[in-house]
Motif scaffolding. Structure first.
Motif, PDB file in Angstrom:
ATOM      1  N   VAL A 228     -11.102  15.032 -17.564  1.00  0.00           N
ATOM      2  CA  VAL A 228     -10.610  13.863 -16.834  1.00  0.00           C
ATOM      3  C   VAL A 228     -11.722  13.277 -15.966  1.00  0.00           C
ATOM      4  O   VAL A 228     -11.912  12.057 -15.903  1.00  0.00           O
ATOM      5  N   VAL A 229     -12.470  14.141 -15.303  1.00  0.00           N
ATOM      6  CA  VAL A 229     -13.588  13.659 -14.486  1.00  0.00           C
ATOM      7  C   VAL A 229     -14.662  13.049 -15.386  1.00  0.00           C
ATOM      8  O   VAL A 229     -15.246  12.009 -15.064  1.00  0.00           O
ATOM      9  N   GLN A 230     -14.907  13.674 -16.508  1.00  0.00           N
ATOM     10  CA  GLN A 230     -15.905  13.174 -17.447  1.00  0.00           C
ATOM     11  C   GLN A 230     -15.523  11.792 -17.993  1.00  0.00           C
ATOM     12  O   GLN A 230     -16.393  10.957 -18.261  1.00  0.00           O
ATOM     13  N   ASP A 231     -14.236  11.531 -18.126  1.00  0.00           N
ATOM     14  CA  ASP A 231     -13.734  10.258 -18.659  1.00  0.00           C
ATOM     15  C   ASP A 231     -13.433   9.249 -17.549  1.00  0.00           C
ATOM     16  O   ASP A 231     -12.724   8.267 -17.776  1.00  0.00           O
ATOM     17  N   ALA A 232     -13.973   9.480 -16.361  1.00  0.00           N
ATOM     18  CA  ALA A 232     -13.533   8.766 -15.163  1.00  0.00           C
ATOM     19  C   ALA A 232     -13.630   7.253 -15.275  1.00  0.00           C
ATOM     20  O   ALA A 232     -12.695   6.530 -14.878  1.00  0.00           O
ATOM     21  N   PHE A 233     -14.722   6.720 -15.809  1.00  0.00           N
ATOM     22  CA  PHE A 233     -14.889   5.272 -15.831  1.00  0.00           C
ATOM     23  C   PHE A 233     -13.927   4.619 -16.825  1.00  0.00           C
ATOM     24  O   PHE A 233     -13.371   3.548 -16.555  1.00  0.00           O
ATOM     25  N   GLY A 234     -13.738   5.252 -17.981  1.00  0.00           N
ATOM     26  CA  GLY A 234     -12.791   4.703 -18.943  1.00  0.00           C
ATOM     27  C   GLY A 234     -11.373   4.714 -18.409  1.00  0.00           C
ATOM     28  O   GLY A 234     -10.630   3.740 -18.550  1.00  0.00           O
ATOM     29  N   ILE A 235     -10.980   5.835 -17.774  1.00  0.00           N
ATOM     30  CA  ILE A 235      -9.645   5.923 -17.176  1.00  0.00           C
ATOM     31  C   ILE A 235      -9.506   4.896 -16.064  1.00  0.00           C
ATOM     32  O   ILE A 235      -8.474   4.222 -15.931  1.00  0.00           O
ATOM     33  N   ALA A 236     -10.565   4.734 -15.256  1.00  0.00           N
ATOM     34  CA  ALA A 236     -10.525   3.761 -14.163  1.00  0.00           C
ATOM     35  C   ALA A 236     -10.352   2.345 -14.687  1.00  0.00           C
ATOM     36  O   ALA A 236      -9.671   1.522 -14.055  1.00  0.00           O
ATOM     37  N   ALA A 237     -10.939   2.031 -15.844  1.00  0.00           N
ATOM     38  CA  ALA A 237     -10.780   0.688 -16.417  1.00  0.00           C
ATOM     39  C   ALA A 237      -9.319   0.408 -16.750  1.00  0.00           C
ATOM     40  O   ALA A 237      -8.810  -0.687 -16.503  1.00  0.00           O
ATOM     41  N   VAL A 238      -8.627   1.415 -17.316  1.00  0.00           N
ATOM     42  CA  VAL A 238      -7.199   1.255 -17.604  1.00  0.00           C
ATOM     43  C   VAL A 238      -6.412   1.080 -16.308  1.00  0.00           C
ATOM     44  O   VAL A 238      -5.540   0.207 -16.192  1.00  0.00           O
ATOM     45  N   VAL A 239      -6.720   1.907 -15.310  1.00  0.00           N
ATOM     46  CA  VAL A 239      -6.028   1.836 -14.018  1.00  0.00           C
ATOM     47  C   VAL A 239      -6.241   0.463 -13.378  1.00  0.00           C
ATOM     48  O   VAL A 239      -5.307  -0.122 -12.817  1.00  0.00           O
ATOM     49  N   LEU A 240      -7.434  -0.074 -13.464  1.00  0.00           N
ATOM     50  CA  LEU A 240      -7.721  -1.372 -12.850  1.00  0.00           C
ATOM     51  C   LEU A 240      -6.915  -2.495 -13.501  1.00  0.00           C
ATOM     52  O   LEU A 240      -6.491  -3.433 -12.824  1.00  0.00           O
ATOM     53  N   ILE A 241      -6.714  -2.413 -14.812  1.00  0.00           N
ATOM     54  CA  ILE A 241      -5.864  -3.416 -15.469  1.00  0.00           C
ATOM     55  C   ILE A 241      -4.446  -3.355 -14.910  1.00  0.00           C
ATOM     56  O   ILE A 241      -3.822  -4.385 -14.609  1.00  0.00           O
ATOM     57  N   VAL A 242      -3.923  -2.134 -14.741  1.00  0.00           N
ATOM     58  CA  VAL A 242      -2.581  -1.962 -14.176  1.00  0.00           C
ATOM     59  C   VAL A 242      -2.544  -2.473 -12.741  1.00  0.00           C
ATOM     60  O   VAL A 242      -1.592  -3.159 -12.325  1.00  0.00           O
ATOM     61  N   VAL A 243      -3.579  -2.176 -11.970  1.00  0.00           N
ATOM     62  CA  VAL A 243      -3.633  -2.620 -10.571  1.00  0.00           C
ATOM     63  C   VAL A 243      -3.635  -4.137 -10.492  1.00  0.00           C
ATOM     64  O   VAL A 243      -2.896  -4.736  -9.703  1.00  0.00           O
ATOM     65  N   ILE A 244      -4.463  -4.791 -11.299  1.00  0.00           N
ATOM     66  CA  ILE A 244      -4.511  -6.257 -11.287  1.00  0.00           C
ATOM     67  C   ILE A 244      -3.170  -6.843 -11.679  1.00  0.00           C
ATOM     68  O   ILE A 244      -2.709  -7.849 -11.116  1.00  0.00           O
ATOM     69  N   ALA A 245      -2.497  -6.203 -12.631  1.00  0.00           N
ATOM     70  CA  ALA A 245      -1.177  -6.684 -13.056  1.00  0.00           C
ATOM     71  C   ALA A 245      -0.160  -6.643 -11.921  1.00  0.00           C
ATOM     72  O   ALA A 245       0.761  -7.466 -11.876  1.00  0.00           O
ATOM     73  N   ARG A 246      -0.324  -5.710 -10.992  1.00  0.00           N
ATOM     74  CA  ARG A 246       0.655  -5.520  -9.926  1.00  0.00           C
ATOM     75  C   ARG A 246       0.277  -6.228  -8.619  1.00  0.00           C
ATOM     76  O   ARG A 246       1.080  -6.253  -7.680  1.00  0.00           O
ATOM     77  N   LEU A 247      -0.916  -6.791  -8.553  1.00  0.00           N
ATOM     78  CA  LEU A 247      -1.336  -7.482  -7.341  1.00  0.00           C
ATOM     79  C   LEU A 247      -0.590  -8.794  -7.164  1.00  0.00           C
ATOM     80  O   LEU A 247      -0.287  -9.487  -8.140  1.00  0.00           O
ATOM     81  N   ARG A 248      -0.320  -9.137  -5.918  1.00  0.00           N
ATOM     82  CA  ARG A 248       0.222 -10.457  -5.629  1.00  0.00           C
ATOM     83  C   ARG A 248      -0.872 -11.506  -5.781  1.00  0.00           C
ATOM     84  O   ARG A 248      -2.054 -11.210  -5.639  1.00  0.00           O
ATOM     85  N   ALA A 249      -0.472 -12.714  -6.056  1.00  0.00           N
ATOM     86  CA  ALA A 249      -1.447 -13.800  -6.179  1.00  0.00           C
ATOM     87  C   ALA A 249      -2.193 -13.954  -4.870  1.00  0.00           C
ATOM     88  O   ALA A 249      -1.630 -13.793  -3.787  1.00  0.00           O
ATOM     89  N   PRO A 250      -3.505 -14.253  -4.920  1.00  0.00           N
ATOM     90  CA  PRO A 250      -4.279 -14.438  -3.691  1.00  0.00           C
ATOM     91  C   PRO A 250      -3.726 -15.579  -2.844  1.00  0.00           C
ATOM     92  O   PRO A 250      -3.122 -16.532  -3.348  1.00  0.00           O
ATOM     93  N   ASP A 251      -3.920 -15.463  -1.537  1.00  0.00           N
ATOM     94  CA  ASP A 251      -3.495 -16.496  -0.589  1.00  0.00           C
ATOM     95  C   ASP A 251      -4.304 -17.757  -0.860  1.00  0.00           C
ATOM     96  O   ASP A 251      -5.539 -17.730  -0.896  1.00  0.00           O
ATOM     97  N   ARG A 252      -3.613 -18.877  -1.043  1.00  0.00           N
ATOM     98  CA  ARG A 252      -4.289 -20.143  -1.373  1.00  0.00           C
ATOM     99  C   ARG A 252      -4.559 -21.004  -0.143  1.00  0.00           C
ATOM    100  O   ARG A 252      -4.925 -22.170  -0.269  1.00  0.00           O
ATOM    101  N   ARG A 253      -4.354 -20.461   1.053  1.00  0.00           N
ATOM    102  CA  ARG A 253      -4.564 -21.267   2.247  1.00  0.00           C
ATOM    103  C   ARG A 253      -6.027 -21.720   2.352  1.00  0.00           C
ATOM    104  O   ARG A 253      -6.930 -21.030   1.921  1.00  0.00           O
ATOM    105  N   THR A 254      -6.218 -22.869   2.955  1.00  0.00           N
ATOM    106  CA  THR A 254      -7.563 -23.376   3.152  1.00  0.00           C
ATOM    107  C   THR A 254      -8.271 -22.532   4.205  1.00  0.00           C
ATOM    108  O   THR A 254      -7.739 -22.340   5.295  1.00  0.00           O
ATOM    109  N   PRO A 255      -9.455 -22.015   3.950  1.00  0.00           N
ATOM    110  CA  PRO A 255     -10.143 -21.180   4.923  1.00  0.00           C
ATOM    111  C   PRO A 255     -10.428 -21.941   6.211  1.00  0.00           C
ATOM    112  O   PRO A 255     -10.619 -23.156   6.206  1.00  0.00           O
ATOM    113  N   ALA A 256     -10.479 -21.194   7.310  1.00  0.00           N
ATOM    114  CA  ALA A 256     -10.752 -21.816   8.603  1.00  0.00           C
ATOM    115  C   ALA A 256     -12.120 -22.456   8.645  1.00  0.00           C
ATOM    116  O   ALA A 256     -12.342 -23.419   9.363  1.00  0.00           O
ATOM    117  N   ALA A 257     -13.039 -21.921   7.851  1.00  0.00           N
ATOM    118  CA  ALA A 257     -14.410 -22.481   7.865  1.00  0.00           C
ATOM    119  C   ALA A 257     -14.453 -23.901   7.340  1.00  0.00           C
ATOM    120  O   ALA A 257     -15.417 -24.598   7.596  1.00  0.00           O
TER     121      ALA A 257
END
Length: 424
Positions: free
Chosen positions: A395-424
């Motif tokens: 599992v440790v040896q396969d860490a980057f490949g497993i992390a790539a799958v996890v990141l797809i799942v994480v992105i799928a579950r993230l809320r859409a970014p805040d679209r507010r106009t930045p203060a700058a």
């Protein structure tokens, strides 16, 4: 009093509004003369380049037979074209003895390398890695850079230096690889708002050079830009046909034989191969992973991943859709070496967005820290310890490949970014 949070409105505004530390910083910077922010940006970039310099110097002065060995493969391909030698029988010098594994179009683009002395080719390749890294950062971290306002150059320099120390990016420099420029071409083609070239042309060229960027042709189609997808496919076919006309014998060899010989790339079951297929090969050692199992798994990941990427694009979350597609690039390829995971630069930027969401910031920081470490090689060393279960070491040896799958799942579950106009 805010009836939801129970915090006085004035205090809440002080914590999160213009009086928060980003707001205070922007107000102070806004009072600076233009020359001051320009000077600060220049100093930040000097510091960033100074931070990266030890990496470049270390890899350019390493043991000669270990120095930019993949760049030497490209150069050997260019030499084969110039000398009329069979492209897929030439090997680099001992002790590496590496064959050329790319499509014939890639060998044509490598001809300029063959015209240079080997030391000059190594120096010339440094900006081919780090300039595209800057392009990827420019697109992937665009919301955060916009939010930085007059400190954009400073933020850009800090991000650049940090990304240069990610393990896949370090390996990209170590081997003299081409992945970063291919990724930059694909990202610019998909993310540019009004490209000055026919959208899809860069994806098509990248696909003709290394095939796997073809995942972005699918992304363009699913994101509703079907004309661009057709342009990309046509460009890939045109470059391939042009190479066939110039190198007919080598083209026949590649498309009928070499393309199917994955062993030409090196040990597919080695730790460096972090694709789905590489993981399966290691899990089924000492036997061979059934090809049907890999095909089923790859099809399932492709269907789910492309469906997610298309949905994100239709929701206006373009960079997240591109990031998911880039992760499919490394997962679906039969062989994805660790340096192919330079796509994580794009993923970190897509997750971070403009930096307003604390969960997104936390995930981006953890991802960056994870990919800065040589974790797969830790797993390789754990396999030699009797006290560590083999499954845990794998599992440790396969860490980057497993992390790539996890990141797809994480992105799928993230809320859409805040679209507010930045203060700058």
């Amino acid at each position: 009093m805010n009836t939801v949070t129970g915090i006085p409105v004035a205090a809440e505004a002080g914590r999160r509004g213009p009086a928060s530390w980003p707001g205070r910083l922007h107000r102070r910077v806004a009072a600076w003369p233009p020359w001051a922010t320009t000077a600060l940006g220049v100093l930040a970039w000097i510091a960033a380049l100074a931070a990266v310099e030890p990496l470049v110097r270390g890899y350019l002065t390493s043991v000669p037979d270990q120095r930019m060995v993949d760049l030497n493969v490209y150069r050997a391909g260019g030499l084969s074209v110039l000398q009329g030698q069979p492209l897929y029988t030439v090997l680099t010098q001992p002790p590496q003895l590496l064959p050329f594994t790319y499509p014939p179009a890639a060998a044509l683009f490598a001809v300029p390398l063959a015209l240079m002395p080997w030391p000059a080719a190594q120096l010339a390749w440094v900006p081919v890695i780090y300039v595209p890294l800057g392009v990827v950062i420019w697109f992937a971290f665009a919301p955060l850079l916009r939010r930085a306002g007059r400190l954009r150059a400073v933020a850009f320099a800090v991000i650049f230096a940090g990304c240069a120390y990610l393990f896949p990016v370090r390996d990209e420099m170590r081997f003299g690889q081409v992945d970063m420029i291919l990724l930059a071409m694909a990202v610019a083609d998909c993310a540019a708002r009004a490209p000055r070239w026919p959208r899809g042309a860069l994806v098509g060229l990248a696909t003709a050079i290394k095939l796997v960027p073809g995942v972005f042709i699918v992304y363009l189609w699913l994101s509703g830009r079907r004309r661009a997808a057709v342009t990309a496919a046509a460009a890939a076919a045109a470059w391939t046909l042009g190479a066939w006309l110039l190198l007919p014998r080598d083209s026949v060899t590649y498309w009928t034989s070499a393309i199917f010989q994955s062993g030409r790339l090196g040990s597919n079951a080695g730790t460096s191969n972090q694709s789905l297929r590489g993981i399966l090969l290691r899990e089924f050692l000492p036997g061979q992973a059934p090809g049907a199992l890999w095909a089923v798994l790859a099809i399932a990941v492709a269907i789910a991943g492309f469906a997610l990427a298309g949905r994100l694009a239709r929701q206006g979350r373009e960079m997240e859709g591109i990031a998911v597609t880039a992760l499919l690039w490394v997962l679906l390829s039969p062989v994805s070496w660790i340096h192919h995971f330079v796509v994580v630069v794009l993923v970190i930027g897509a997750i971070l967005a403009d930096g307003r969401s604390r969960p997104r910031v936390a995930i981006a920081v953890v991802t960056a820290a994870f990919f800065a470490l040589t974790i797969p090689w830790w797993g390789q060393s754990l396999l030699g310890r009797p006290a560590v279960p083999v499954l845990a070491a794998r599992v440790v040896q396969d860490a980057f490949g497993i992390a790539a799958v996890v990141l797809i799942v994480v992105i799928a579950r993230l809320r859409a970014p805040d679209r507010r106009t930045p203060a700058a």
